[in-house]
Design a protein around this motif. Structure first.
Motif, mmCIF file in Angstrom:
data_model
loop_
_atom_site.group_PDB
_atom_site.id
_atom_site.type_symbol
_atom_site.label_atom_id
_atom_site.label_comp_id
_atom_site.label_asym_id
_atom_site.label_seq_id
_atom_site.Cartn_x
_atom_site.Cartn_y
_atom_site.Cartn_z
ATOM 1 N N UNK A 95 0.689 -1.217 0.207
ATOM 2 C CA UNK A 95 -0.145 -0.033 0.100
ATOM 3 C C UNK A 95 0.933 1.145 0.179
ATOM 4 N N UNK A 96 1.862 1.315 0.826
ATOM 5 C CA UNK A 96 2.685 2.412 0.673
ATOM 6 C C UNK A 96 3.505 2.579 -0.729
ATOM 7 N N UNK A 97 4.041 1.585 -1.100
ATOM 8 C CA UNK A 97 4.604 1.507 -2.503
ATOM 9 C C UNK A 97 3.508 2.083 -3.691
ATOM 10 N N UNK A 98 2.521 1.497 -3.400
ATOM 11 C CA UNK A 98 1.482 2.045 -4.393
ATOM 12 C C UNK A 98 0.958 3.569 -4.421
ATOM 13 N N UNK A 99 1.163 3.988 -3.138
ATOM 14 C CA UNK A 99 0.567 5.536 -2.887
ATOM 15 C C UNK A 99 1.940 6.107 -3.445
ATOM 16 N N UNK A 100 3.014 5.943 -2.983
ATOM 17 C CA UNK A 100 4.312 6.672 -3.416
ATOM 18 C C UNK A 100 4.529 6.548 -4.812
ATOM 19 N N UNK A 106 -11.102 6.125 5.933
ATOM 20 C CA UNK A 106 -12.091 4.998 5.835
ATOM 21 C C UNK A 106 -11.463 3.516 6.108
ATOM 22 N N UNK A 107 -10.235 3.426 5.857
ATOM 23 C CA UNK A 107 -9.681 2.120 6.186
ATOM 24 C C UNK A 107 -8.477 2.421 7.291
ATOM 25 N N UNK A 108 -8.559 2.777 8.269
ATOM 26 C CA UNK A 108 -7.560 3.234 9.595
ATOM 27 C C UNK A 108 -6.774 2.068 9.694
ATOM 28 N N UNK A 109 -5.282 2.407 9.301
ATOM 29 C CA UNK A 109 -4.410 1.513 9.621
ATOM 30 C C UNK A 109 -3.579 1.790 10.966
ATOM 31 N N UNK A 110 -2.652 1.128 11.319
ATOM 32 C CA UNK A 110 -1.680 1.699 12.227
ATOM 33 C C UNK A 110 -1.058 3.015 12.390
ATOM 34 N N UNK A 111 -1.135 3.765 13.322
ATOM 35 C CA UNK A 111 -0.611 5.120 13.463
ATOM 36 C C UNK A 111 0.677 5.393 12.603
ATOM 37 N N UNK A 112 1.603 4.377 12.925
ATOM 38 C CA UNK A 112 2.997 4.435 12.201
ATOM 39 C C UNK A 112 2.749 4.695 10.652
ATOM 40 N N UNK A 113 2.032 3.665 10.116
ATOM 41 C CA UNK A 113 1.634 3.629 8.822
ATOM 42 C C UNK A 113 1.069 4.982 8.263
ATOM 43 N N UNK A 114 -0.019 5.292 8.852
ATOM 44 C CA UNK A 114 -0.733 6.824 8.226
ATOM 45 C C UNK A 114 0.071 7.845 8.382
ATOM 46 N N UNK A 115 1.148 8.074 9.417
ATOM 47 C CA UNK A 115 1.838 9.059 9.477
ATOM 48 C C UNK A 115 2.951 8.885 8.263
ATOM 49 N N UNK A 116 3.441 7.815 8.061
ATOM 50 C CA UNK A 116 4.538 7.812 7.044
ATOM 51 C C UNK A 116 3.790 7.813 5.492
ATOM 52 N N UNK A 141 0.889 9.595 4.656
ATOM 53 C CA UNK A 141 0.766 11.041 4.628
ATOM 54 C C UNK A 141 1.693 11.841 4.300
ATOM 55 N N UNK A 142 3.128 11.708 5.017
ATOM 56 C CA UNK A 142 4.173 12.617 5.043
ATOM 57 C C UNK A 142 5.187 12.430 3.885
ATOM 58 N N UNK A 143 5.010 10.965 3.481
ATOM 59 C CA UNK A 143 6.312 10.619 2.605
ATOM 60 C C UNK A 143 5.683 10.294 1.241
ATOM 61 N N UNK A 144 4.486 9.671 1.187
ATOM 62 C CA UNK A 144 4.163 9.141 -0.260
ATOM 63 C C UNK A 144 3.601 10.080 -1.105
ATOM 64 N N UNK A 145 3.333 11.421 -0.793
ATOM 65 C CA UNK A 145 2.227 11.975 -1.581
ATOM 66 C C UNK A 145 3.197 13.400 -2.154
#
Length: 140
Positions: free
Chosen positions: A61-66, A105-115, A117-121
């Protein structure tokens, strides 16, 4: 081509191309790290299972967003004749808004959400704009 049409196409094509990359990587992630008995298209089931998933389930999911943002922003910058970075960043903001929405809509772990939103976009959109500028200079 009319300048305004080219600007609109830069954003739309960048967004569509980035979305295709995003969806492809998400599907690949579901193939590589499947969750038994889970339909990845069922958002409610995904939201319930998210807290129980290990960190390996968040790689794609992170790679997909980034990567989706990077590809979309680069393409938007390449299509735009002027202000390449501006168009790359517009696509980045569109993907950021989508990222905020999906993390809500699909809340993940806090560490994932922070990483995520701050890095992938926005950083990836900036990198895409930089790549588009460099590639455009080479082709001139």
């Amino acid at each position: 081509m009319y300048p305004i049409l080219r600007k609109i196409l830069a954003i739309v094509i960048g967004w569509l191309a980035g979305s295709a990359v995003n969806m492809g990587l998400v599907q690949l992630g579901h193939t590589m790290y499947p969750v038994e008995g889970l339909d990845p298209n069922d958002l409610e089931a995904m939201a319930e299972i998210m807290p129980t998933l290990s960190s390996e389930h968040f790689i794609f999911p992170f790679l997909a967003h980034a990567m989706g943002t990077l590809v979309g922003a680069t393409i938007a910058g390449l299509i735009a004749q002027q202000n390449k970075m501006r168009f790359a960043m517009i696509v980045g903001v569109l993907f950021l808004l989508g990222g905020i929405m999906i993390n809500y809509m699909i809340p993940g772990p806090t560490w994932f959400t922070i990483a995520d939103l701050l890095i992938a976009y926005i950083p990836m959109a900036y990198l895409g704009g930089t790549i588009a500028k460099k590639l455009s200079k080479k082709s001139v």
